[in-house]
Design an enzyme around this catalytic site. Structure first.
Site, PDB file in Angstrom:
ATOM      1  N   ASP A 107       0.861  -1.191   0.000  1.00 46.85           N
ATOM      2  CA  ASP A 107       0.000   0.000   0.000  1.00 46.85           C
ATOM      3  C   ASP A 107       0.891   1.233   0.000  1.00 46.85           C
ATOM      4  OD1 ASP A 107      -3.082   0.818   0.847  1.00 46.85           O
ATOM      5  OD2 ASP A 107      -1.548   2.242   1.577  1.00 46.85           O
ATOM      6  N   ILE A 108       0.570   2.193  -0.897  1.00 44.48           N
ATOM      7  CA  ILE A 108       1.368   3.438  -0.951  1.00 44.48           C
ATOM      8  C   ILE A 108       1.027   4.263   0.304  1.00 44.48           C
ATOM      9  CG2 ILE A 108       1.882   5.537  -2.260  1.00 44.48           C
ATOM     10  CD1 ILE A 108       1.085   4.016  -4.805  1.00 44.48           C
ATOM     11  N   GLU A 138      -4.816   2.210  -4.410  1.00 47.15           N
ATOM     12  CA  GLU A 138      -3.358   2.389  -4.352  1.00 47.15           C
ATOM     13  C   GLU A 138      -2.685   1.157  -3.772  1.00 47.15           C
ATOM     14  OE1 GLU A 138      -5.231   2.779  -1.972  1.00 47.15           O
ATOM     15  OE2 GLU A 138      -4.284   3.343  -0.102  1.00 47.15           O
TER      16      GLU A 138
HETATM   17  N1  GTP Z   1      -4.899   9.098  -8.185  1.00 42.63           N
HETATM   18  C1  GTP Z   1      -5.478   8.003  -7.733  1.00 42.63           C
HETATM   19  N2  GTP Z   1      -5.822   7.901  -6.500  1.00 42.63           N
HETATM   20  C2  GTP Z   1      -6.396   6.772  -5.994  1.00 42.63           C
HETATM   21  C3  GTP Z   1      -6.661   5.683  -6.834  1.00 42.63           C
HETATM   22  N3  GTP Z   1      -7.243   4.668  -6.096  1.00 42.63           N
HETATM   23  C4  GTP Z   1      -7.314   5.149  -4.807  1.00 42.63           C
HETATM   24  N4  GTP Z   1      -6.804   6.419  -4.714  1.00 42.63           N
HETATM   25  C5  GTP Z   1      -6.700   7.279  -3.598  1.00 42.63           C
HETATM   26  O1  GTP Z   1      -5.818   6.704  -2.623  1.00 42.63           O
HETATM   27  C6  GTP Z   1      -6.166   7.262  -1.394  1.00 42.63           C
HETATM   28  C7  GTP Z   1      -6.077   6.242  -0.282  1.00 42.63           C
HETATM   29  O2  GTP Z   1      -6.159   6.878   0.890  1.00 42.63           O
HETATM   30  P1  GTP Z   1      -6.296   6.137   2.260  1.00 42.63           P
HETATM   31  O3  GTP Z   1      -6.956   4.814   2.104  1.00 42.63           O
HETATM   32  O4  GTP Z   1      -7.018   7.113   3.138  1.00 42.63           O
HETATM   33  O5  GTP Z   1      -4.875   5.943   2.810  1.00 42.63           O
HETATM   34  P2  GTP Z   1      -3.520   6.785   2.730  1.00 42.63           P
HETATM   35  O6  GTP Z   1      -3.842   8.216   2.476  1.00 42.63           O
HETATM   36  O7  GTP Z   1      -2.658   6.180   1.688  1.00 42.63           O
HETATM   37  O8  GTP Z   1      -2.956   6.622   4.096  1.00 42.63           O
HETATM   38  P3  GTP Z   1      -2.223   5.304   4.647  1.00 42.63           P
HETATM   39  O9  GTP Z   1      -2.707   4.149   3.881  1.00 42.63           O
HETATM   40  O10 GTP Z   1      -2.651   5.208   6.044  1.00 42.63           O
HETATM   41  O11 GTP Z   1      -0.807   5.568   4.457  1.00 42.63           O
HETATM   42  C8  GTP Z   1      -7.552   7.844  -1.522  1.00 42.63           C
HETATM   43  O12 GTP Z   1      -7.455   9.291  -1.429  1.00 42.63           O
HETATM   44  C9  GTP Z   1      -8.011   7.438  -2.914  1.00 42.63           C
HETATM   45  O13 GTP Z   1      -8.765   8.440  -3.549  1.00 42.63           O
HETATM   46  C10 GTP Z   1      -6.321   5.817  -8.170  1.00 42.63           C
HETATM   47  O14 GTP Z   1      -6.528   4.945  -8.967  1.00 42.63           O
HETATM   48  N5  GTP Z   1      -5.743   6.979  -8.572  1.00 42.63           N
END
Ligand code: GTP
Length: 517
Positions: free
Chosen positions: A386-387, A430
């Protein structure tokens, strides 16, 4: 050149089928033309052979007829000579002798007259009843001939015009000799040219067909269909005399007549007793026209058959070519469809953004790996990635940059040196996942750490990161198990890896944690 190309294209000579059909059609055409030509040429040869036979038959029969005609005249002359007194004409009762001649002449329709000449050429008796005043014929060829020649055989002269009646006649003459063999006069029988004209008129001949009575010295006596102007015409230059009669007495030949430049098929026959020859010639151009008229239905039928065959052939040819073209197009279409299908399959199993395996492929591969594990009893490991703080990244850099970042992280993970049967997938959002068949927890943790290090090393800017450096980092959790068909292994594996990932996040992100069973 262009025409050649057009023909080659029309006949589809570039394809083996087109070539085969074209050669077959050409063969058919050649065979058809050859058969028709052979049949027609045989038919023409037969027509010529029939005409040659007709010509020789006609000439032989007319030679016989002429022979009879002149033989009768000869016999009459010999009878007259026998009836003359031994001392010649001196003791003859002229009036009585005229009556005798008239009676003899009346028996033979071919005779124009019967005459007796003395040594001076003066007429002494005649079948016409009365001796004309001016009746000396000592200048005539036959008279001179007999005066000079002592033999007693018959002489047939050239055509002359009768001084008594003006008719054209053939003189048939016999010498009168006295008891010592000296010249005592001439007996003359004249045969009417009209007799032959009339007789030859019985035959069904075409306008330019020819029937001729000719002296063997080449002098014409009578030539049908010509008039009196042909009498005594010299025909010795004709192939009949220069070529044919020199070799045989009867036969066939074809030549162009010097009289009228008409080519004729001739039959000829020499008379046995007399120096005469009969020639019958059939007009060859007329024969050709009549043969053509007779053969026209055959010709048309043959041509129609040939055309029909060609037409049928060309229809079949076109149909076959169409089929071949359709098949070729279908093959191209099938290849295109296969390729599209392949692409669609790839698309169905690939993630559009990163090009990695998508969630569907992840699920299939995981199920397959767990099934294998259940059989081999070797572990399957799953790494969930996970990013970190990606929401902040998106918020700060925007969604498009967020997508780019996802693509870059995917590429980095893809470049890890994994086993060929491992699968990297974008799990969703992500999150990434790596399935490692035949892999235990330690090896999985090693790979997960490699991934974390690789992303960190890429130093993708993330100004809003709460980590030690303003760069993009990832957290990874891994878990491994040996499949057990009694449990939902996919769920267990997923939950185990998720639990480890959660721990990695809790412990400060940018790290890899392996969960224990
Ligand atoms: N640009 C983009 N964003 C995405 C995609 N899929 C998911 N996201 C974003 O990834 C983010 C995931 O956020 P969270 O699940 O809150 O977690 P985080 O901000 O990475 O925080 P931690 O996981 O706790 O490090 C969300 O803001 C989604 O909108 C995608 O395909 N493209």
């Amino acid at each position: 050149m262009k025409f050649k190309k057009q023909v080659a294209r029309a006949l589809a000579l570039d394809s083996s089928l087109g070539r085969s059909i074209t050669f077959f059609m050409a063969g058919l055409l050649i065979a058809g033309v050859a058969t028709s030509t052979w049949t027609l040429s045989r038919s023409w040869e037969r027509a010529v052979a029939d005409t040659e036979r007709d010509a020789i038959n006609l000439s032989v029969s007319q030679a016989r007829q002429a022979e009879d005609t002149f033989l009768q005249a000869e016999l009459v002359l010999r009878d007259i000579r026998r009836s003359l007194p031994a001392d010649g004409l001196l003791g003859v009762d002229v009036k009585q002798f005229d009556g005798y001649l008239t009676e003899l002449k009346a028996r033979l329709p071919q005779l124009h007259g019967l005459m007796v000449y003395d040594t001076q050429g003066d007429m002494r008796a005649t079948s016409f009843g009365k001796v004309p005043l001016m009746s000396n014929n000592s200048d005539r060829e036959y008279f001179v001939y007999h005066r000079r020649n002592g033999h007693g055989s018959i002489h047939i002269g050239h055509v002359i015009r009768s001084r008594s009646t003006g008719d054209l006649v053939i003189p048939v003459s016999l010498r009168i000799s006295d008891s010592s063999g000296g010249f005592a006069g001439v007996l003359l029988a004249t045969v009417k040219i009209d007799y032959f004209r009339h007789f030859y008129g019985y035959f069904e001949l075409q306008n330019r067909d020819l029937l001729a009575l000719i002296n063997t010295d080449g002098t014409a006596l009578y030539v049908r269909p010509y008039g009196d102007e042909m009498a005594n015409r010299n025909l010795s230059a004709s192939p009949l005399f220069t070529r044919e009669l020199a070799r045989k007495d009867r036969g066939n030949g074809t030549w162009v007549s010097a009289l009228d430049h008409v080519e004729r098929i001739y039959g000829f026959a020499r008379l046995e007793r007399y120096p005469l020859v009969v020639a019958a010639g059939y007009d060859k151009p007329a024969l050709w026209n009549s043969w053509l008229n007779d053969s026209l239905p055959d010709l048309v039928l043959n041509a129609m058959l040939l055309l029909g065959t060609l037409l049928m052939g060309s229809i079949i040819f076109r149909q076959v070519r169409l089929n071949v073209r359709n098949q070729t197009e279908l093959a191209v279409l099938r290849d295109e469809l296969t390729s599209i299908n392949h692409t669609l399959q790839l698309m169905a199993l690939a993630d559009g953004l990163t090009g990695l395996a998508n969630r569907r492929q992840f699920d299939l591969f995981l199920a397959k790996s767990l099934k294998a594990s259940a059989v081999t009893q070797k572990p399957v490991a799953l790494i969930m990635i996970d990013i970190d703080e990606f929401k902040r990244y998106n918020d700060f850099y925007g969604h498009v940059a967020g997508d780019n970042c996802l693509r870059m992280v995917g590429e980095i993970i893809q470049k890890l040196k994994l086993c060929h049967n491992d699968l990297i997938a974008r799990y969703g959002g992500e999150e990434f996942a790596i399935i490692l068949p035949d892999t235990g927890p330690e090896a999985a943790l090693f790979v997960a750490r490699q991934a974390v290090t690789a992303v960190r090393s890429a130093q993708i800017p993330h100004i809003k990161s709460s980590g030690r450096y303003p760069i993009v980092t990832i957290s990874a959790g891994c878990y491994s198990l040996i499949a057990d068909p009694d449990f939902d292994d996919a769920l267990r594996l997923k939950e185990g890896a998720d639990k480890a990932l959660y721990q990695a996040k809790v412990q400060g992100r940018d790290r890899a944690i392996a969960a224990t069973a």
